[in-house]
Design a protein around this motif. Structure first.
Motif, PDB file in Angstrom:
ATOM      1  N   GLY A 237     -58.788   6.451 -38.348  1.00 49.33           N
ATOM      2  CA  GLY A 237     -59.542   5.952 -39.496  1.00 49.33           C
ATOM      3  C   GLY A 237     -60.947   6.519 -39.601  1.00 49.33           C
ATOM      4  O   GLY A 237     -61.639   6.289 -40.585  1.00 49.33           O
ATOM      5  N   THR A 238     -61.370   7.279 -38.602  1.00 45.57           N
ATOM      6  CA  THR A 238     -62.702   7.878 -38.638  1.00 45.57           C
ATOM      7  C   THR A 238     -62.613   9.270 -39.251  1.00 45.57           C
ATOM      8  O   THR A 238     -61.562   9.911 -39.197  1.00 45.57           O
ATOM      9  CB  THR A 238     -63.300   7.983 -37.220  1.00 45.57           C
ATOM     10  N   PRO A 239     -63.704   9.765 -39.832  1.00 43.46           N
ATOM     11  CA  PRO A 239     -63.669  11.111 -40.426  1.00 43.46           C
ATOM     12  C   PRO A 239     -63.262  12.201 -39.421  1.00 43.46           C
ATOM     13  O   PRO A 239     -62.484  13.093 -39.755  1.00 43.46           O
ATOM     14  CB  PRO A 239     -65.099  11.327 -40.930  1.00 43.46           C
ATOM     15  N   ALA A 240     -63.770  12.121 -38.191  1.00 47.05           N
ATOM     16  CA  ALA A 240     -63.429  13.137 -37.190  1.00 47.05           C
ATOM     17  C   ALA A 240     -61.975  12.985 -36.737  1.00 47.05           C
ATOM     18  O   ALA A 240     -61.311  13.973 -36.422  1.00 47.05           O
ATOM     19  CB  ALA A 240     -64.362  13.040 -35.996  1.00 47.05           C
ATOM     20  N   GLY A 241     -61.496  11.759 -36.709  1.00 45.39           N
ATOM     21  CA  GLY A 241     -60.133  11.506 -36.250  1.00 45.39           C
ATOM     22  C   GLY A 241     -59.067  11.963 -37.216  1.00 45.39           C
ATOM     23  O   GLY A 241     -57.965  12.339 -36.809  1.00 45.39           O
ATOM     24  N   GLU A 242     -59.382  11.961 -38.524  1.00 45.07           N
ATOM     25  CA  GLU A 242     -58.404  12.341 -39.537  1.00 45.07           C
ATOM     26  C   GLU A 242     -57.862  13.750 -39.338  1.00 45.07           C
ATOM     27  O   GLU A 242     -56.731  14.031 -39.710  1.00 45.07           O
ATOM     28  CB  GLU A 242     -59.022  12.246 -40.930  1.00 45.07           C
ATOM     29  N   THR A 243     -58.664  14.616 -38.779  1.00 45.87           N
ATOM     30  CA  THR A 243     -58.258  16.017 -38.635  1.00 45.87           C
ATOM     31  C   THR A 243     -58.157  16.453 -37.171  1.00 45.87           C
ATOM     32  O   THR A 243     -58.132  17.650 -36.883  1.00 45.87           O
ATOM     33  CB  THR A 243     -59.265  16.935 -39.361  1.00 45.87           C
ATOM     34  N   HIS A 244     -58.066  15.511 -36.268  1.00 44.26           N
ATOM     35  CA  HIS A 244     -57.984  15.861 -34.844  1.00 44.26           C
ATOM     36  C   HIS A 244     -56.519  16.005 -34.433  1.00 44.26           C
ATOM     37  O   HIS A 244     -55.748  15.043 -34.456  1.00 44.26           O
ATOM     38  CB  HIS A 244     -58.695  14.810 -33.986  1.00 44.26           C
ATOM     39  N   TYR A 245     -56.162  17.216 -34.044  1.00 44.30           N
ATOM     40  CA  TYR A 245     -54.783  17.544 -33.666  1.00 44.30           C
ATOM     41  C   TYR A 245     -54.265  16.653 -32.543  1.00 44.30           C
ATOM     42  O   TYR A 245     -53.198  16.040 -32.661  1.00 44.30           O
ATOM     43  CB  TYR A 245     -54.728  19.016 -33.246  1.00 44.30           C
ATOM     44  N   GLY A 246     -55.006  16.562 -31.457  1.00 46.14           N
ATOM     45  CA  GLY A 246     -54.560  15.800 -30.284  1.00 46.14           C
ATOM     46  C   GLY A 246     -54.354  14.327 -30.583  1.00 46.14           C
ATOM     47  O   GLY A 246     -53.434  13.694 -30.061  1.00 46.14           O
ATOM     48  N   LEU A 247     -55.183  13.785 -31.443  1.00 43.96           N
ATOM     49  CA  LEU A 247     -55.055  12.379 -31.812  1.00 43.96           C
ATOM     50  C   LEU A 247     -53.749  12.138 -32.566  1.00 43.96           C
ATOM     51  O   LEU A 247     -53.066  11.132 -32.351  1.00 43.96           O
ATOM     52  CB  LEU A 247     -56.258  11.950 -32.653  1.00 43.96           C
ATOM     53  N   HIS A 248     -53.369  13.069 -33.427  1.00 40.61           N
ATOM     54  CA  HIS A 248     -52.089  12.950 -34.136  1.00 40.61           C
ATOM     55  C   HIS A 248     -50.913  13.075 -33.161  1.00 40.61           C
ATOM     56  O   HIS A 248     -49.905  12.386 -33.317  1.00 40.61           O
ATOM     57  CB  HIS A 248     -51.987  13.990 -35.250  1.00 40.61           C
ATOM     58  N   ILE A 249     -51.056  13.919 -32.148  1.00 38.10           N
ATOM     59  CA  ILE A 249     -50.014  14.042 -31.121  1.00 38.10           C
ATOM     60  C   ILE A 249     -49.878  12.713 -30.372  1.00 38.10           C
ATOM     61  O   ILE A 249     -48.770  12.195 -30.177  1.00 38.10           O
ATOM     62  CB  ILE A 249     -50.342  15.177 -30.121  1.00 38.10           C
ATOM     63  N   PHE A 250     -51.011  12.142 -29.972  1.00 43.37           N
ATOM     64  CA  PHE A 250     -50.985  10.853 -29.277  1.00 43.37           C
ATOM     65  C   PHE A 250     -50.376   9.768 -30.161  1.00 43.37           C
ATOM     66  O   PHE A 250     -49.586   8.946 -29.699  1.00 43.37           O
ATOM     67  CB  PHE A 250     -52.396  10.430 -28.861  1.00 43.37           C
ATOM     68  N   ALA A 251     -50.757   9.748 -31.438  1.00 44.55           N
ATOM     69  CA  ALA A 251     -50.227   8.737 -32.361  1.00 44.55           C
ATOM     70  C   ALA A 251     -48.714   8.901 -32.518  1.00 44.55           C
ATOM     71  O   ALA A 251     -47.976   7.911 -32.557  1.00 44.55           O
ATOM     72  CB  ALA A 251     -50.924   8.837 -33.713  1.00 44.55           C
ATOM     73  N   GLY A 252     -48.249  10.140 -32.594  1.00 42.29           N
ATOM     74  CA  GLY A 252     -46.809  10.382 -32.688  1.00 42.29           C
ATOM     75  C   GLY A 252     -46.074   9.904 -31.448  1.00 42.29           C
ATOM     76  O   GLY A 252     -45.023   9.273 -31.529  1.00 42.29           O
ATOM     77  N   ALA A 253     -46.647  10.176 -30.278  1.00 43.61           N
ATOM     78  CA  ALA A 253     -46.033   9.735 -29.025  1.00 43.61           C
ATOM     79  C   ALA A 253     -46.029   8.214 -28.930  1.00 43.61           C
ATOM     80  O   ALA A 253     -45.038   7.604 -28.503  1.00 43.61           O
ATOM     81  CB  ALA A 253     -46.776  10.338 -27.833  1.00 43.61           C
TER      82      ALA A 253
END
Length: 158
Positions: free
Chosen positions: A37-53
């Motif tokens: 939900g943060t501006p930096a988080g929206e485009t962070h690759y690793g965070l999307h990987i973690f969210a998918g896992a």
């Protein structure tokens, strides 16, 4: 993402990774969603990987996206699902198409979904056969009881 990662996001990433390692997928997913939900988080690759896992784990153990998320499934009722996991992993693949983790996570997710569907079909067939076997056994017992009753009725009639 270019440049430095904001400290708050780095802290969130560490927390999400620790929750994934502990196989607490529901909490990991909540942590990831908050950071996304943060501006930096929206485009962070690793965070999307973690969210998918995390979403895959909360859905029942599908896929780990190349992380230490494991394959447990203790997140029943935590809101994760395979479609959500796929959405996060696809977004990660869009952000960095050359990185393998998102593609590996998607491949693993689809393989697990296919295996689960095959196992469900196999179980359904076995359950159906078991129910039919019980039905036949019940009918045979009923027929046996009926035959015994007839013998008793014949004896009483004599």
């Amino acid at each position: 993402m270019s440049g430095k990662i904001p400290k708050a996001l780095a802290t969130s990433l560490k927390a999400c990774k620790a929750l994934l390692a502990a196989e607490d997928y529901g909490a990991a997913l909540r942590c990831c969603l908050e950071a996304l939900g943060t501006p930096a988080g929206e485009t962070h690759y690793g965070l999307h990987i973690f969210a998918g896992a995390a979403a895959a784990g909360a859905a029942g153990g599908a896929g780990n996206g190349g992380n230490s998320a494991g394959n447990g499934g203790n997140g029943a009722g935590n809101g994760g699902d395979a479609a959500e996991a796929e959405r996060f992993l696809r977004r990660a693949a869009e952000l960095q198409p050359g990185e393998a983790a998102a593609w590996q996570g998607l491949e693993d997710l689809h393989a697990r979904q296919h295996a689960a569907a095959a196992a469900d079909a196999s179980f359904d067939g076995a359950a159906r056969q078991a129910a039919e076997d019980r039905w036949v056994d019940s009918l045979e017992r009923l027929a046996g009881v009926t035959a015994k009753r007839r013998k008793i009725d014949v004896r009483l009639a004599r």
